[in-house]
Design a protein around this motif. Structure first.
Motif, PDB file in Angstrom:
ATOM      1  N   ASP A   2       5.177 -23.372   1.309  1.00  0.00           N
ATOM      2  CA  ASP A   2       4.738 -23.770  -0.037  1.00  0.00           C
ATOM      3  C   ASP A   2       3.256 -24.136  -0.029  1.00  0.00           C
ATOM      4  O   ASP A   2       2.526 -23.823  -0.970  1.00  0.00           O
ATOM      5  CB  ASP A   2       5.556 -24.953  -0.564  1.00  0.00           C
TER       6      ASP A   2
ATOM      7  N   THR B  22      -0.047 -22.455  -1.995  1.00  0.00           N
ATOM      8  CA  THR B  22      -1.038 -23.230  -2.742  1.00  0.00           C
ATOM      9  C   THR B  22      -2.453 -22.812  -2.375  1.00  0.00           C
ATOM     10  O   THR B  22      -3.331 -22.757  -3.229  1.00  0.00           O
ATOM     11  CB  THR B  22      -0.849 -24.745  -2.475  1.00  0.00           C
TER      12      THR B  22
ATOM     13  N   TYR C 165      -0.218 -26.499  -6.586  1.00  0.00           N
ATOM     14  CA  TYR C 165       1.050 -26.793  -5.930  1.00  0.00           C
ATOM     15  C   TYR C 165       2.057 -27.176  -7.004  1.00  0.00           C
ATOM     16  O   TYR C 165       1.794 -28.077  -7.807  1.00  0.00           O
ATOM     17  CB  TYR C 165       0.871 -27.944  -4.929  1.00  0.00           C
ATOM     18  N   THR C 166       3.228 -26.523  -6.998  1.00  0.00           N
ATOM     19  CA  THR C 166       4.203 -26.754  -8.069  1.00  0.00           C
ATOM     20  C   THR C 166       5.632 -26.939  -7.555  1.00  0.00           C
ATOM     21  O   THR C 166       6.583 -26.739  -8.310  1.00  0.00           O
ATOM     22  CB  THR C 166       4.179 -25.594  -9.080  1.00  0.00           C
ATOM     23  N   THR C 167       5.800 -27.343  -6.313  1.00  0.00           N
ATOM     24  CA  THR C 167       7.136 -27.614  -5.789  1.00  0.00           C
ATOM     25  C   THR C 167       7.422 -29.100  -5.955  1.00  0.00           C
ATOM     26  O   THR C 167       6.677 -29.934  -5.454  1.00  0.00           O
ATOM     27  CB  THR C 167       7.246 -27.208  -4.305  1.00  0.00           C
ATOM     28  N   SER C 168       8.495 -29.421  -6.651  1.00  0.00           N
ATOM     29  CA  SER C 168       8.831 -30.821  -6.893  1.00  0.00           C
ATOM     30  C   SER C 168       9.376 -31.471  -5.628  1.00  0.00           C
ATOM     31  O   SER C 168       8.950 -32.538  -5.222  1.00  0.00           O
ATOM     32  CB  SER C 168       9.849 -30.943  -8.017  1.00  0.00           C
TER      33      SER C 168
ATOM     34  N   ARG D 118      13.260 -27.189  -5.315  1.00  0.00           N
ATOM     35  CA  ARG D 118      13.162 -27.472  -6.759  1.00  0.00           C
ATOM     36  C   ARG D 118      11.703 -27.368  -7.192  1.00  0.00           C
ATOM     37  O   ARG D 118      10.821 -27.896  -6.531  1.00  0.00           O
ATOM     38  CB  ARG D 118      13.672 -28.871  -7.087  1.00  0.00           C
ATOM     39  N   THR D 119      11.476 -26.724  -8.313  1.00  0.00           N
ATOM     40  CA  THR D 119      10.112 -26.555  -8.806  1.00  0.00           C
ATOM     41  C   THR D 119       9.754 -27.639  -9.823  1.00  0.00           C
ATOM     42  O   THR D 119      10.628 -28.343 -10.337  1.00  0.00           O
ATOM     43  CB  THR D 119       9.952 -25.181  -9.495  1.00  0.00           C
TER      44      THR D 119
ATOM     45  N   GLU E 202      11.589 -27.010 -13.028  1.00  0.00           N
ATOM     46  CA  GLU E 202      12.996 -27.422 -13.013  1.00  0.00           C
ATOM     47  C   GLU E 202      13.153 -28.937 -13.087  1.00  0.00           C
ATOM     48  O   GLU E 202      14.045 -29.438 -13.756  1.00  0.00           O
ATOM     49  CB  GLU E 202      13.674 -26.923 -11.734  1.00  0.00           C
TER      50      GLU E 202
ATOM     51  N   ILE F 288       6.590 -33.761  -9.981  1.00  0.00           N
ATOM     52  CA  ILE F 288       6.585 -33.568  -8.533  1.00  0.00           C
ATOM     53  C   ILE F 288       6.817 -34.923  -7.887  1.00  0.00           C
ATOM     54  O   ILE F 288       6.103 -35.889  -8.170  1.00  0.00           O
ATOM     55  CB  ILE F 288       5.255 -32.948  -8.059  1.00  0.00           C
TER      56      ILE F 288
END
Length: 150
Positions: A17, A21, A27-30, A34-35, A38, A42
């Motif tokens: 991930d 980036t 960066y968009t991963t929570s 999970r994004t 969604e 974050i």
């Protein structure tokens, strides 16, 4: 940002991930799997919370992890809100994290501890020494077998 927010916040990310980036700039991963879209934000933590987050959610990740250090003052399209989660509070980033807000990235080992350049070098050196010893043992064995057959 409120007065109770930490100066720096932290986020555990997969190395893949983070590499994405570096290509995209955001960066968009929570959290693992999970994004931001969604989840709506974050997940982040204070430094003293990182090990607990690792133990609860990332210990069995099965892939390389890094610890992102984020400077909330450098976020361009997001805001940080410190929100109650159970009996504690955690910082949540509402919006994408721009690459320039990430001021440090360090690898995490399998226990969730940060890896230093020296520890990575020592591990690499140990692996190379192990390979060299194995090769020397094989060569010695071949020489001994050749001597007995001669």
């Amino acid at each position: 940002m409120t007065a109770t927010q930490p100066e720096r916040i932290f986020h555990i990310a997969t190395a893949s991930d983070w590499r994405r980036t570096l290509e995209t700039g955001t960066y968009t991963t929570s959290t693992m799997g999970r994004t931001l879209a969604e989840e709506g934000f974050i997940h982040a933590s204070r430094r003293d919370q990182v090990q607990g987050v690792f133990d609860r959610y990332y210990r069995g990740a099965g892939e390389h992890l890094v610890l992102l250090t984020i400077d909330p003052a450098r976020l361009t399209d997001a805001e940080v809100r410190v929100e109650a989660v159970g009996d504690d509070t955690y910082p949540h980033v509402y919006g994408p994290i721009n690459r320039t807000a990430v001021v440090d990235v360090v690898p995490l080992d399998r226990r969730g501890a940060t890896e230093t350049v020296i520890s990575l070098w020592v591990k690499g050196m140990a692996a190379r020494m192990g390979i060299a010893l194995a090769v020397m043992a094989v060569v010695a064995l071949v020489v001994l077998v050749a001597q007995r057959l001669a």
